[in-house]
Design a protein around this motif. Structure first.
Motif, PDB file in Angstrom:
ATOM      1  N   SER A  73      27.405 -12.222  41.046  1.00  0.00           N
ATOM      2  CA  SER A  73      28.733 -12.132  39.703  1.00  0.00           C
ATOM      3  C   SER A  73      29.148 -13.676  39.345  1.00  0.00           C
ATOM      4  O   SER A  73      29.458 -14.269  38.456  1.00  0.00           O
ATOM      5  N   SER A  74      29.644 -14.611  40.958  1.00  0.00           N
ATOM      6  CA  SER A  74      30.045 -15.851  40.283  1.00  0.00           C
ATOM      7  C   SER A  74      29.137 -16.486  40.084  1.00  0.00           C
ATOM      8  O   SER A  74      30.174 -18.622  40.651  1.00  0.00           O
ATOM      9  N   PRO A  91      26.151  -8.212  37.110  1.00  0.00           N
ATOM     10  CA  PRO A  91      26.328  -8.850  38.548  1.00  0.00           C
ATOM     11  C   PRO A  91      27.510  -7.265  39.268  1.00  0.00           C
ATOM     12  O   PRO A  91      27.892  -6.550  39.192  1.00  0.00           O
ATOM     13  N   TRP A  92      27.183  -7.850  40.476  1.00  0.00           N
ATOM     14  CA  TRP A  92      27.940  -6.981  41.437  1.00  0.00           C
ATOM     15  C   TRP A  92      28.794  -6.288  41.178  1.00  0.00           C
ATOM     16  O   TRP A  92      29.564  -5.090  41.405  1.00  0.00           O
ATOM     17  N   GLU A  93      30.115  -7.098  40.848  1.00  0.00           N
ATOM     18  CA  GLU A  93      31.978  -7.212  40.789  1.00  0.00           C
ATOM     19  C   GLU A  93      30.984  -5.679  39.524  1.00  0.00           C
ATOM     20  O   GLU A  93      32.318  -4.886  39.156  1.00  0.00           O
ATOM     21  N   ASP A  94      30.562  -5.727  39.086  1.00  0.00           N
ATOM     22  CA  ASP A  94      30.633  -4.626  38.331  1.00  0.00           C
ATOM     23  C   ASP A  94      29.613  -2.898  38.497  1.00  0.00           C
ATOM     24  O   ASP A  94      29.743  -2.003  38.212  1.00  0.00           O
ATOM     25  N   GLU A 123      32.213 -13.841  47.889  1.00  0.00           N
ATOM     26  CA  GLU A 123      31.447 -12.428  47.296  1.00  0.00           C
ATOM     27  C   GLU A 123      30.514 -12.043  48.291  1.00  0.00           C
ATOM     28  O   GLU A 123      30.522 -11.070  48.678  1.00  0.00           O
TER      29      GLU A 123
END
Length: 308
Positions: A73-74, A91-94, A123
């Protein structure tokens, strides 16, 4: 059974033309079966090449695979079109609430850096911890495997004086392992790295099980039952010409690079390289997919709560 891919993903046509069984989402939805949800966290600059290499291997099994492409994500990639990333990667955060039967974490061109200096290290360590509750089986490859074994067990990577580059002989240390079903006693495997993991430091960690190793380049495949993970430090997924591309790139850039070992016939870079690892590559990833199928819960919500 085929691998399910978006029909507009470049890998779809490539693999279909090679004879790999692929299907679009509409056709997959008509089949009364739960596909295995396999995710690829792609850290490599050439996203399309890497996703095609791994899709080729996991799509060659008799099971339906639902492949999900994930990015950090970053970190924004500079080597793959933004349109491709927007269309096919999340993105992994989602995805932190999602569950997966399997996750592949690729290598990354950051091996010269201490882990903690990699811009997305924080992350990535959160992703490693997330696998323990949301992924049934994780497969760390090259730098991805080195990063995982360091995070969970403190096993260090060491810089090499010269790049380990070519196809090196490896020994089968665990013929009875289900992950090595069908493997020869020894085999060739592509290696391309400036760092190494040392056998005695792996063997010093209780619970880690070395499966493949080389006298020249050290351990290649390690099983970590406590974290439901495999760590592969080399590149079974490479295409026939991947080492050639790396060699030609460095030669064109004027960098000092040796001809890859045991790769070209007669070590002549003017000849066409010979692929002598393809069958073992398909065996390993096919065995991994089969073990996931045999052990993963049918109920996705139960993933991460049981044993491996």
């Amino acid at each position: 059974m085929p691998i399910k891919l978006p029909e507009t993903l470049p890998a779809f046509d490539v693999l279909q033309n090679e004879g790999v069984m692929v299907m679009g989402e509409d056709r997959a939805e008509r089949q009364d079966i739960r596909p295995l949800r396999i995710a690829l966290l792609n850290l490599m600059p050439k996203k399309i090449q890497t996703e095609t290499q791994f899709a080729r291997l996991i799509g060659a099994t008799p099971l339906q695979i639902d492949l999900h492409l994930i990015r950090i994500s970053s970190h924004e990639t500079k080597n793959t079109a933004a349109e491709h990333m927007e269309a096919f990667y999340k993105p992994w955060e989602d995805l932190t609430e999602e569950k997966y039967d399997g996750l592949i974490i690729t290598g990354a061109p950051v091996e010269h850096l201490p882990y903690e200096e990699v811009t997305y290290w924080d992350e990535l360590t959160r992703i490693f911890e997330w696998t323990q509750t949301n992924v049934h089986s994780t497969f760390g490859v090259c730098w991805g495997g080195m990063a995982m074994i360091h995070h969970f067990h403190g096993v260090p990577k060491h810089m090499l004086d010269e790049k380990a580059f070519g196809c090196f002989r490896h020994q089968n240390l665990a013929p009875a392992s289900p992950y090595l079903r069908g493997f020869s006693d020894d085999l060739l495997m592509p290696v391309s790295r400036w760092t190494e993991i040392r056998q005695h430091e792996v063997e010093a960690v209780p619970g880690l099980i070395p499966l493949l190793a080389s006298d020249e380049t050290g351990p290649a495949l390690v099983k970590d039952p406590d974290h439901r993970a495999l760590y592969m430090f080399n590149h079974f997924e490479y295409d026939s010409g991947t080492l050639k591309e790396e060699y030609d790139r460095d030669v064109s850039a004027g960098k000092k690079i040796a001809v890859p070992v045991n790769y070209y016939p007669h070590d002549d870079p003017e000849t066409i390289p010979t692929n002598r690892w393809r069958s073992h590559a398909h065996l390993l990833y096919g065995n991994w997919i089969n073990e996931i199928y045999q052990t993963t819960p049918f109920n996705l919500d139960a993933i991460g709560s049981g044993h491996w």
